[in-house]
Design an enzyme around this catalytic site. Structure first.
Site, mmCIF file in Angstrom:
data_model
loop_
_atom_site.group_PDB
_atom_site.id
_atom_site.type_symbol
_atom_site.label_atom_id
_atom_site.label_comp_id
_atom_site.label_asym_id
_atom_site.label_seq_id
_atom_site.Cartn_x
_atom_site.Cartn_y
_atom_site.Cartn_z
ATOM 1 N N HIS A 24 3.278 -5.038 12.579
ATOM 2 C CA HIS A 24 4.629 -4.584 12.205
ATOM 3 C C HIS A 24 5.620 -5.674 12.640
ATOM 4 O O HIS A 24 5.501 -6.812 12.195
ATOM 5 C CB HIS A 24 4.855 -3.219 12.885
ATOM 6 C CG HIS A 24 6.060 -2.453 12.451
ATOM 7 N ND1 HIS A 24 6.824 -2.784 11.379
ATOM 8 C CD2 HIS A 24 6.632 -1.326 12.969
ATOM 9 C CE1 HIS A 24 7.824 -1.911 11.249
ATOM 10 N NE2 HIS A 24 7.727 -1.016 12.211
ATOM 11 N N ASP A 46 8.561 -11.379 7.428
ATOM 12 C CA ASP A 46 8.273 -12.096 8.665
ATOM 13 C C ASP A 46 7.757 -13.515 8.451
ATOM 14 O O ASP A 46 7.616 -14.265 9.402
ATOM 15 C CB ASP A 46 7.231 -11.319 9.485
ATOM 16 C CG ASP A 46 7.824 -10.050 10.074
ATOM 17 O OD1 ASP A 46 9.002 -10.099 10.455
ATOM 18 O OD2 ASP A 46 7.124 -9.036 10.129
ATOM 19 N N HIS A 75 1.803 -6.389 2.445
ATOM 20 C CA HIS A 75 2.674 -5.271 2.806
ATOM 21 C C HIS A 75 2.100 -3.994 2.226
ATOM 22 O O HIS A 75 1.544 -4.023 1.125
ATOM 23 C CB HIS A 75 4.102 -5.495 2.270
ATOM 24 C CG HIS A 75 5.110 -4.683 2.995
ATOM 25 N ND1 HIS A 75 5.373 -3.378 2.654
ATOM 26 C CD2 HIS A 75 5.875 -4.973 4.066
ATOM 27 C CE1 HIS A 75 6.278 -2.914 3.494
ATOM 28 N NE2 HIS A 75 6.607 -3.851 4.363
HETATM 29 N N1 CMC Z 1 -4.318 -11.715 5.378
HETATM 30 C C1 CMC Z 1 -5.549 -11.576 4.844
HETATM 31 N N2 CMC Z 1 -5.979 -10.454 4.254
HETATM 32 C C2 CMC Z 1 -5.135 -9.427 4.200
HETATM 33 C C3 CMC Z 1 -3.836 -9.493 4.733
HETATM 34 C C4 CMC Z 1 -3.434 -10.695 5.333
HETATM 35 N N3 CMC Z 1 -2.206 -10.829 5.845
HETATM 36 N N4 CMC Z 1 -3.211 -8.303 4.543
HETATM 37 C C5 CMC Z 1 -4.094 -7.528 3.912
HETATM 38 N N5 CMC Z 1 -5.258 -8.204 3.700
HETATM 39 C C6 CMC Z 1 -6.450 -7.720 2.981
HETATM 40 C C7 CMC Z 1 -7.248 -6.755 3.831
HETATM 41 O O1 CMC Z 1 -8.229 -7.405 4.577
HETATM 42 C C8 CMC Z 1 -7.824 -5.849 2.771
HETATM 43 O O2 CMC Z 1 -8.899 -6.519 2.166
HETATM 44 P P1 CMC Z 1 -10.207 -5.707 1.682
HETATM 45 O O3 CMC Z 1 -9.709 -4.843 0.547
HETATM 46 O O4 CMC Z 1 -11.174 -6.751 1.246
HETATM 47 O O5 CMC Z 1 -10.691 -4.924 2.858
HETATM 48 C C9 CMC Z 1 -6.710 -5.749 1.727
HETATM 49 O O6 CMC Z 1 -5.979 -6.974 1.861
HETATM 50 C C10 CMC Z 1 -5.771 -4.561 1.942
HETATM 51 O O7 CMC Z 1 -5.267 -4.643 3.270
HETATM 52 P P2 CMC Z 1 -4.915 -3.395 4.163
HETATM 53 O O8 CMC Z 1 -5.016 -3.790 5.598
HETATM 54 O O9 CMC Z 1 -5.716 -2.221 3.722
HETATM 55 O O10 CMC Z 1 -3.412 -3.152 3.750
HETATM 56 P P3 CMC Z 1 -2.359 -2.276 4.524
HETATM 57 O O11 CMC Z 1 -1.389 -1.806 3.533
HETATM 58 O O12 CMC Z 1 -3.034 -1.297 5.402
HETATM 59 O O13 CMC Z 1 -1.677 -3.360 5.520
HETATM 60 C C11 CMC Z 1 -0.249 -4.960 6.450
HETATM 61 C C12 CMC Z 1 -0.433 -3.905 5.355
HETATM 62 C C13 CMC Z 1 1.186 -5.467 6.434
HETATM 63 C C14 CMC Z 1 -0.507 -4.317 7.829
HETATM 64 C C15 CMC Z 1 -1.249 -6.117 6.213
HETATM 65 O O14 CMC Z 1 -0.989 -6.722 4.965
HETATM 66 C C16 CMC Z 1 -1.231 -7.170 7.336
HETATM 67 O O15 CMC Z 1 -1.922 -7.000 8.336
HETATM 68 N N6 CMC Z 1 -0.406 -8.261 7.165
HETATM 69 C C17 CMC Z 1 -0.283 -9.245 8.226
HETATM 70 C C18 CMC Z 1 0.683 -8.732 9.262
HETATM 71 C C19 CMC Z 1 2.122 -8.794 8.792
HETATM 72 O O16 CMC Z 1 2.562 -9.799 8.251
HETATM 73 N N7 CMC Z 1 2.848 -7.707 9.042
HETATM 74 C C20 CMC Z 1 4.283 -7.626 8.735
HETATM 75 C C21 CMC Z 1 4.582 -6.587 7.687
HETATM 76 S S1 CMC Z 1 6.253 -6.767 7.044
HETATM 77 C C22 CMC Z 1 7.268 -6.382 8.383
HETATM 78 C C23 CMC Z 1 7.280 -4.950 8.670
HETATM 79 O O17 CMC Z 1 7.918 -4.193 7.917
HETATM 80 O O18 CMC Z 1 6.680 -4.563 9.667
#
Ligand code: CMC
Length: 435
Positions: A274, A369, A313
């Protein structure tokens, strides 16, 4: 097919194939109420059907009029106003007022509001002792969270959450004092004396003064940097039901005082998935080190050995409109501060990732971010302070979400259900019989 002239039914018919029974439940705002599923049972003494939705992937926890996001189209609006217009035409304090009261302030309202916030920026002298108690290398977010929780002990009457006057005071205090706590956390970490708020400065300029003033009789930040920080606060101000807003609402639903709820929200924000992501991006760029190392890094990410921080996201599956504004803002800041050398690595990382099937297929784009940390660093904010900067801007959103939750007759204490899959029952064995 619907017969001509027949009124469209706003209900959903569900057939339970275990029993062959059908149920009709009302649809309102494209949702059904989960509680309406409880009537679906095989046996009369069954608990009844629930939905299973870990991480709230498809569950609305509230009705809200604050922030609208269309993740596919990359749209973000506060109270109906596009984020692009707010960032261009308004100050952070105007936006905070908009989030809390639903309308932009007129001239008189803005003057009153600014005075209220400005005159609530000081903290009790004992807060300095609290800060002094932390280790010199304490993470500022830990100090900030601790400081917010401690504020509840200075304002015990804030627990009267139905009292609108108390609520107003909480708005002034939390928005006013968030920058003071943040700056104190920083000053403590570098062993410099705390700087009192300066009531003649704007919200952003006062924060910069409390952060960086040394011996100048009056601290005057560069107007471009003051404006950039203000815009960053606007971009972070709210984001509907994100993890920390959900914490603010969930913890606040127990009717705890708002300072304690805000501390919980800030704790949720601290995580690297986050608000801690901006810090993680900078650490990632440092680790990569140079452009030639990017392909190897991307390979590791694709092998599941880490994430490309600042990408992806839960809601935005096209682009994050905040990231586009920040990218432009970065150019204006770098004109004053000089270019952050890590920008080249970030741009190249973005270029490569956006062409790579792994990221394209999963609809992973830069989020807010990805570039914000580069600006913060160019402005001389230390990396571990980045999540705190996010929290300052987000305070107004948390408070708006909290107040809306309290005024919503549908809301009760947040208490999800579970699907229990453990043992049904068993006897406690003696110690010598345990494996
Ligand atoms: N790098 C590599 N792979 C990723 C990433 C990433 N940053 N984000 C998602 N994925 C992959 C993930 O491994 C999954 O792959 P698979 O389908 O093969 O298992 C797929 O994409 C879907 O990911 P998810 O984790 O199920 O998606 P989510 O909606 O639960 O997570 C997120 C959203 C923001 C937590 C995630 O994209 C992430 O961890 N990003 C990096 C951290 C980040 O930049 N966070 C800031 C968010 S914006 C500020 C805020 O509002 O907090």
């Amino acid at each position: 097919m619907q017969a001509q002239g027949e009124a469209k039914k706003t209900t959903l018919t569900i057939t339970d194939n275990r029993t062959g029974k059908s149920y009709e439940v009302p649809i309102e705002n494209d949702t059904i109420r989960a509680i309406d599923l409880r009537q679906i049972k095989v046996n009369p003494d069954d608990f009844g059907m629930m939905t299973y939705d870990p991480a709230f992937m498809n569950t609305a926890s509230c009705k809200s009029k604050i922030t609208f996001i269309d993740g596919d189209k990359g749209i973000l609006r506060y109270r109906g106003y596009p984020i692009e217009q707010l960032a261009e035409k308004c100050s952070y304090l105007e936006v905070a007022y908009l989030l809390l009261y639903g309308e932009l302030p007129n001239k008189t309202q803005l003057a009153d509001w600014s005075t209220h916030i400005t005159t609530h920026t000081f903290v009790h002298e004992n807060m300095k002792k609290l800060m002094d108690g932390f280790h010199h290398d304490a993470h500022p977010m830990g100090m900030f969270i601790g400081g917010l929780a401690a504020l509840s002990t200075f304002y015990p009457s804030a627990k009267h959450i139905e009292d609108k006057k108390e609520r107003e005071l909480t708005f002034y205090r939390l928005i006013g004092k968030a920058p003071t706590l943040s700056a104190y956390a920083y000053r403590h970490s570098i062993g410099m004396p705390y700087v009192h708020p300066d009531n003649e400065l704007s919200y952003a300029a006062n924060f910069l003064s409390m952060m960086f003033r040394i011996a100048e009789p009056k601290y005057k930040p560069h107007p471009a940097l003051e404006k950039a920080l203000d815009v960053l606060f606007i971009l972070h101000a709210d984001h509907e039901q994100n993890c920390s807003a959900n914490a603010m609402r969930g913890v606040g639903s127990s009717h705890v005082d708002p300072y304690s709820a805000a501390a919980a929200a800030a704790a949720a924000l601290y995580g690297p998935l986050h608000g801690g992501a901006n810090e993680a991006v900078l650490r990632m760029l440092d680790e990569i080190g140079s452009k030639d190392k990017i392909p190897a890094f991307i390979k590791e990410v694709k092998e599941g050995k880490g994430r490309l921080m600042g990408f992806g996201h839960r809601i935005y599956k096209n682009y994050d409109p905040r990231a586009s504004i920040i990218k432009k803002l970065a150019d204006q800041v770098f004109e004053v501060t000089g270019r952050n050398p890590k920008l080249d690595i970030a741009l190249e990382l973005e270029r490569i990732a956006l062409q790579d099937d792994y990221f394209v297929k999963r609809k992973l784009y830069p989020n807010v971010d990805f570039y914000s940390g580069l600006i913060y660093q160019a402005m001389k904010f230390p990396v571990d302070l980045f999540p705190v900067l996010f929290a300052i801007g987000r305070m107004s959103g948390w408070l708006a979400q909290w107040a809306e939750m309290l005024d919503d007759a549908d809301q009760k204490i947040a208490r999800p259900r579970q699907v229990y899959l453990g043992y049904v029952t068993r006897d406690v064995p003696a110690m010598n019989q345990r494996g």
